[in-house]
Design a protein around this motif. Structure first.
Motif, PDB file in Angstrom:
ATOM      1  N   LYS A  60       0.840  -1.203   0.000  1.00  0.00           N
ATOM      2  CA  LYS A  60       0.000   0.000   0.000  1.00  0.00           C
ATOM      3  C   LYS A  60       0.874   1.252   0.000  1.00  0.00           C
ATOM      4  O   LYS A  60       0.611   2.205  -0.745  1.00  0.00           O
ATOM      5  N   GLY A  61       1.921   1.261   0.826  1.00  0.00           N
ATOM      6  CA  GLY A  61       2.856   2.392   0.856  1.00  0.00           C
ATOM      7  C   GLY A  61       3.469   2.639  -0.516  1.00  0.00           C
ATOM      8  O   GLY A  61       3.567   3.780  -0.978  1.00  0.00           O
ATOM      9  N   TYR A  62       3.846   1.572  -1.170  1.00  0.00           N
ATOM     10  CA  TYR A  62       4.449   1.655  -2.499  1.00  0.00           C
ATOM     11  C   TYR A  62       3.457   2.216  -3.522  1.00  0.00           C
ATOM     12  O   TYR A  62       3.772   3.094  -4.314  1.00  0.00           O
ATOM     13  N   ARG A  63       2.205   1.726  -3.494  1.00  0.00           N
ATOM     14  CA  ARG A  63       1.184   2.199  -4.450  1.00  0.00           C
ATOM     15  C   ARG A  63       0.876   3.686  -4.250  1.00  0.00           C
ATOM     16  O   ARG A  63       0.576   4.398  -5.204  1.00  0.00           O
ATOM     17  N   ASP A  64       0.985   4.138  -2.991  1.00  0.00           N
ATOM     18  CA  ASP A  64       0.696   5.549  -2.698  1.00  0.00           C
ATOM     19  C   ASP A  64       1.732   6.505  -3.262  1.00  0.00           C
ATOM     20  O   ASP A  64       1.508   7.720  -3.261  1.00  0.00           O
ATOM     21  N   PHE A 120       9.147  -3.301  -2.873  1.00  0.00           N
ATOM     22  CA  PHE A 120       8.367  -2.119  -2.486  1.00  0.00           C
ATOM     23  C   PHE A 120       9.224  -1.122  -1.705  1.00  0.00           C
ATOM     24  O   PHE A 120       9.212   0.086  -1.991  1.00  0.00           O
ATOM     25  N   MET A 121       9.976  -1.632  -0.747  1.00  0.00           N
ATOM     26  CA  MET A 121      10.795  -0.747   0.101  1.00  0.00           C
ATOM     27  C   MET A 121      11.851  -0.027  -0.728  1.00  0.00           C
ATOM     28  O   MET A 121      12.043   1.178  -0.585  1.00  0.00           O
ATOM     29  N   LYS A 122      12.549  -0.764  -1.570  1.00  0.00           N
ATOM     30  CA  LYS A 122      13.609  -0.159  -2.376  1.00  0.00           C
ATOM     31  C   LYS A 122      13.036   0.902  -3.301  1.00  0.00           C
ATOM     32  O   LYS A 122      13.626   1.952  -3.508  1.00  0.00           O
TER      33      LYS A 122
END
Lengths: 195, 195
Positions: A60-64, A120-122
């Motif tokens: 979700k963080g990545y999509r945002d 996602f984090m990277k």
């Protein structure tokens, strides 16, 4: 399932029998077998349930990234991973311990969930660096370090409790700990490179 | 002892028998019983050996406060804890996993070793804050966070290997990882408060 996790945290996975789980849960062995097949099936189900939701938060963080700053995306991920682990602290502790073993199941979970999480984090970190919101850092090491900070109290809750007299399973702790991680991130990552 | 640790890392402590250890080590069961009593005795010996030296490194950093800066003391501790874990990576992984279980032994080890470690770490951090070498931080949270960063690759080596394709058991890795922790510390802790 709660009975299983709490026994696994005291005696370890191999030290816990299906019979002991059934006894603690107040159900019969046949019911557990019906739902999960065997102890391995029960463990797989527990780990997958935990990691599925854990990875969803990072995703979700990545999509945002599409409509917020990288800083907000990263803060969202950190805050919600802490909250999720705090709310599922028995399970978090079990999963964090089991993934340190060298088994086929663990290798499969790494390929399925942890590779995604890293992706996602990277991407969040690299987006921040590119947009000059973050200092220029090596995204793989930064991602490992953030994961270390986020998981520590939930892989070692007893250490935090007995040595520091703090309670990782309390909402108060996860909020306070979040504010301390944010301080690190502020100084290390978010401090504008343009000053 | 190496045979035991490597089996514990694949099958877990409860999943490994004294017979399997003896077989892997190429000795007979009686010899193990003679030296360690039983499997529990062998495990206690492994954990105590590891934690004794681990704590000594932190203690040396603390004692050096008398004739160096807090920054040098903390860097010494971080660098040498990483090097020590890198050189004893099988054992480090085993100990970091076992201390997440709720047992009497673990509780005793916490009282003996981890309380000391906390004392040394907090004192180094507080000395740095007092001498205005460090930013004013909460020494307990900073100490938890530094421990999280220092232990992560050695409690989760397989994760680092399979997901990030980095090798925590190599000297190269521990040196590189050290330089990344130093960067965090530089920005977060060491940046002069007097600028």
């Amino acid at each position: 399932m709660e009975a299983a996790v709490s026994l696994f945290n005291v005696k370890g996975y191999s030290g816990t029998s299906i019979r002991a789980i059934a006894e603690k849960a107040g159900v019969n062995v046949a019911l557990i077998s019906y739902y999960f097949g065997n102890k391995q099936g029960l463990m797989e189900r527990l780990m997958i349930d935990f990691l599925e939701e854990y990875t969803n938060i990072t995703e979700k963080g990545y999509r945002d990234l599409a409509n917020s700053t990288a800083k907000d995306c990263l803060s969202y991920v950190v805050e919600n991973l802490l909250k999720y682990q705090q709310q599922n602290h028995h399970l978090a502790r079990f999963v964090h311990r089991e993934v340190t073993l060298d088994s086929t199941l663990v290798r499969e979970l790494m390929m399925t969930y942890f590779m995604k999480e890293k992706h996602f984090m990277k991407n969040i970190i690299e987006a921040g660096v590119k947009q000059k919101e973050f200092r220029p850092v090596a995204s793989d090491f930064a991602s490992i370090q953030i994961r270390a900070l986020v998981t520590m109290p939930y892989s070692q809750p007893q250490y935090i409790r007995e040595v520091y007299h703090l309670n990782p399973h309390e909402t108060y702790f996860s909020q306070k700990y979040y504010s301390h991680i944010e301080k690190w991130l502020n100084e290390f990552l978010y401090k504008s490179v343009l000053v």
